[in-house]
Write an enzyme that holds these catalytic residues in place. Structure first.
Site, PDB file in Angstrom:
ATOM      1  N   ASP A  17      -5.683  -1.742   2.219  1.00 51.88           N
ATOM      2  CA  ASP A  17      -4.646  -1.607   3.232  1.00 51.88           C
ATOM      3  C   ASP A  17      -4.976  -2.622   4.306  1.00 51.88           C
ATOM      4  O   ASP A  17      -5.083  -1.939   5.493  1.00 51.88           O
ATOM      5  CB  ASP A  17      -4.460  -0.217   3.723  1.00 51.88           C
ATOM      6  CG  ASP A  17      -4.403   0.547   2.478  1.00 51.88           C
ATOM      7  OD1 ASP A  17      -3.849   0.296   1.482  1.00 51.88           O
ATOM      8  OD2 ASP A  17      -4.442   2.069   2.520  1.00 51.88           O
ATOM      9  N   GLU A 188       6.677   1.675   2.106  1.00 56.54           N
ATOM     10  CA  GLU A 188       5.674   2.050   3.178  1.00 56.54           C
ATOM     11  C   GLU A 188       5.045   0.925   3.868  1.00 56.54           C
ATOM     12  O   GLU A 188       5.395  -0.288   3.655  1.00 56.54           O
ATOM     13  CB  GLU A 188       4.600   2.900   2.185  1.00 56.54           C
ATOM     14  CG  GLU A 188       3.839   1.990   1.194  1.00 56.54           C
ATOM     15  CD  GLU A 188       3.233   3.016   0.271  1.00 56.54           C
ATOM     16  OE1 GLU A 188       3.317   4.163   0.128  1.00 56.54           O
ATOM     17  OE2 GLU A 188       1.953   2.255  -0.101  1.00 56.54           O
TER      18      GLU A 188
END
Length: 524
Positions: A17, A188
């Site tokens: 991420d 997301e």
């Protein structure tokens, strides 16, 4: 200008991420840390080619005890505005469907090394928060929104936007639903960038597995409506099974002083095309803006690349070293991580015995509260790790040793313990997808310090031991298949630990050193 060849991933091992930002003359990447502390690892670079672990941000700001595996600190986003660093992150307390308890917070600091402020609570409507600083001085928070009413397993329902009032330290005004997502679903990781006359929304879609992708849309107004890139996804490996980099998505972008743009993104390198035992890693590629205002990969297409180039103002050579050694002098090396609790003198110290770290026993190896483990990321498919331990257990419930650890359901542990007949012994245990095995081998030990070693060659690992001062290593059982140490949101760790199920702080072990030798040499 020079074209510097590099090999992806630039951040090896568990570094998922990624979010990149440039502050003054330095680039920073922050990555998710999940249940490992200190939280939110920060890497820095002056040139986008060579990166080093600079610091970790979350120390005393979070309490992760009891959080489930694959929960805790998700998708941190870092930004820099008017000389201040802003970090937003999610602390996931429960992932049991249909709900998800995901609380979002903001902290700030004048320097990447802090001091960081106390957390400001933002909201809990969804995970992956992102803070955008507009040119008019207003600040906007984005996050994925979770809708428990959806019948699909993943219940991400798009992206919402709300203004953040810095003086009041809270969200204010209406909540705008700015993106519903595409048929790729599982939308997301939203980030907004202003370029030219448009606000660009960059999101991850398709889930963090094989369908992972980067989708871009744009609007002339920050609150929308947003126009979808007609050639989405702009990055994915979902239709490229031959690519060495898989699960590619979760991108963020930065511009260099030379005017070039780059995207860092999440990727995996599945071992034997099966399991990403190293976890989710970070890669980089150059991108550019087309004449009609869309983001594209410079090399063409929309696929991730192992080999690529960075434009630099001087000739550079990429260097990635993974070897690590701690002789436990003065302070613990910052490479270490712990599970859900920080390493402090209450259970882990270098003062009790010079040149050793003393680890006082915690709960069992499957505890979500007081697991007393020091561990580092596995960064190579092939490596050796070894340690020397001084430990005198008195019961079978006392144990200390060397372990490979993914989570509380998947681990392999070679440990010293006590047998009522044989006295001090070495044993080997495994938990694979929640199924526990205690291997029958029991090795009696003479008195003295013991060295433990694990040798990992891709999907196979084997433990060894020897009494301190001896020349030859001896087997601890058979070689073990390790592909089960892959999966979930983290990567495999290698560490040392002490456990006692008879009594809290009932025993301790002294470790003389810990060494990790990376044997993947493609980066040299």
């Amino acid at each position: 200008m020079y074209r510097t060849k590099i090999v992806n991933p630039i951040l090896q091992g568990f570094n998922p991420d990624p979010c990149i930002v440039k502050a003054e003359d330095t680039y920073y990447i922050v990555v998710s840390s999940f249940e490992w502390l200190p939280g939110v690892r920060v890497y820095q670079s002056k040139d986008l080619v060579n990166w080093e672990h600079e610091t970790d941000i979350l120390t005393n700001q979070v309490d992760l005890r009891g959080n489930p595996k694959n929960g805790s600190i998700w998708a941190p986003q870092i930004s820099y505005n008017d000389g201040v660093f802003y970090l937003v992150y999610t602390d996931v307390k429960s992932t049991n469907r249909p709900f998800k308890d995901s609380h979002n917070y903001l902290i700030t600091a004048p320097s990447i090394k802090g001091p960081w402020s106390n957390p400001v609570y933002l909201n809990s409507s969804g995970f992956d928060p992102s803070l955008f600083h507009d040119s008019d001085g207003r600040k906007w928070l984005l996050n994925e929104i979770w809708d428990y009413r959806m019948t699909t397993g993943n219940k991400s329902a798009g992206v919402v936007l709300q203004e953040f009032d810095e003086e009041q330290k809270r969200l204010v005004g209406p909540v705008y639903k700015i993106f519903d997502g595409t048929e790729l679903a599982k939308t997301e990781a939203p980030h907004i960038y202003h370029h030219g006359e448009y606000y660009y929304l960059i999101t991850a879609e398709g889930g963090t597995g094989s369908g992972h992708s980067v989708t871009v849309c744009r609007s002339k107004n920050i609150t929308g409506p947003y126009e979808l890139d007609p050639s989405y996804p702009m990055l994915t490996a979902s239709d490229k099974p031959e690519s060495p980099l898989q699960c590619s998505g979760h991108g963020s972008i930065v511009q260099s002083p030379l005017g070039n743009w780059y995207m860092v993104y999440l990727c995996t390198r599945p071992l034997l095309a099966k399991a990403a035992i190293l976890g989710r890693e970070t890669a980089i590629q150059e991108v550019y803006w087309t004449e009609d205002g869309w983001l594209r990969l410079v090399e063409g297409g929309n696929g991730p690349l192992i080999e690529t180039e960075i434009i630099t103002d001087k000739p550079l050579i990429q260097s990635m070293k993974t070897d690590f050694r701690d002789d436990f002098k003065d302070v613990l090396d910052k490479e270490w991580n712990t599970l859900r609790i920080l390493a402090d003198d209450s259970w882990c110290n270098l003062k009790s015995r010079s040149g050793y770290v003393r680890i006082i026993s915690g709960d069992s190896i499957q505890s979500l509260f007081e697991h007393h483990i020091l561990a580092i990321r596995q960064k190579d498919f092939c490596f050796h790790a070894l340690t020397k331990i001084d430990y005198t257990p008195k019961t079978y419930n006392q144990m200390a040793g060397l372990l490979l650890y993914l989570n509380d359901s998947n681990y392999l542990y070679a440990y010293l313990t006590y047998d009522e007949v044989l006295g001090r012994v070495i044993r080997l245990m495994q938990c694979k997808d929640g199924v526990y095995t205690l291997f029958p081998i029991i090795i009696p030990l003479e008195d003295g310090e013991v060295e433990l070693k694990v040798e990992v060659d891709g999907p196979i690992g084997k433990f060894y031991y020897r009494m301190a001062g001896k020349a030859y290593w001896l087997d601890i059982g058979d070689s073990q298949e390790l592909l089960f140490l892959a999966g979930g949101f983290t990567g495999n760790f290698v560490g040392i630990a002490v456990h006692d199920m008879d009594q809290k702080a009932g025993s301790y072990a002294d470790f003389d050193y810990f060494e990790y030798q990376g044997l993947d040499r493609f980066q040299d």
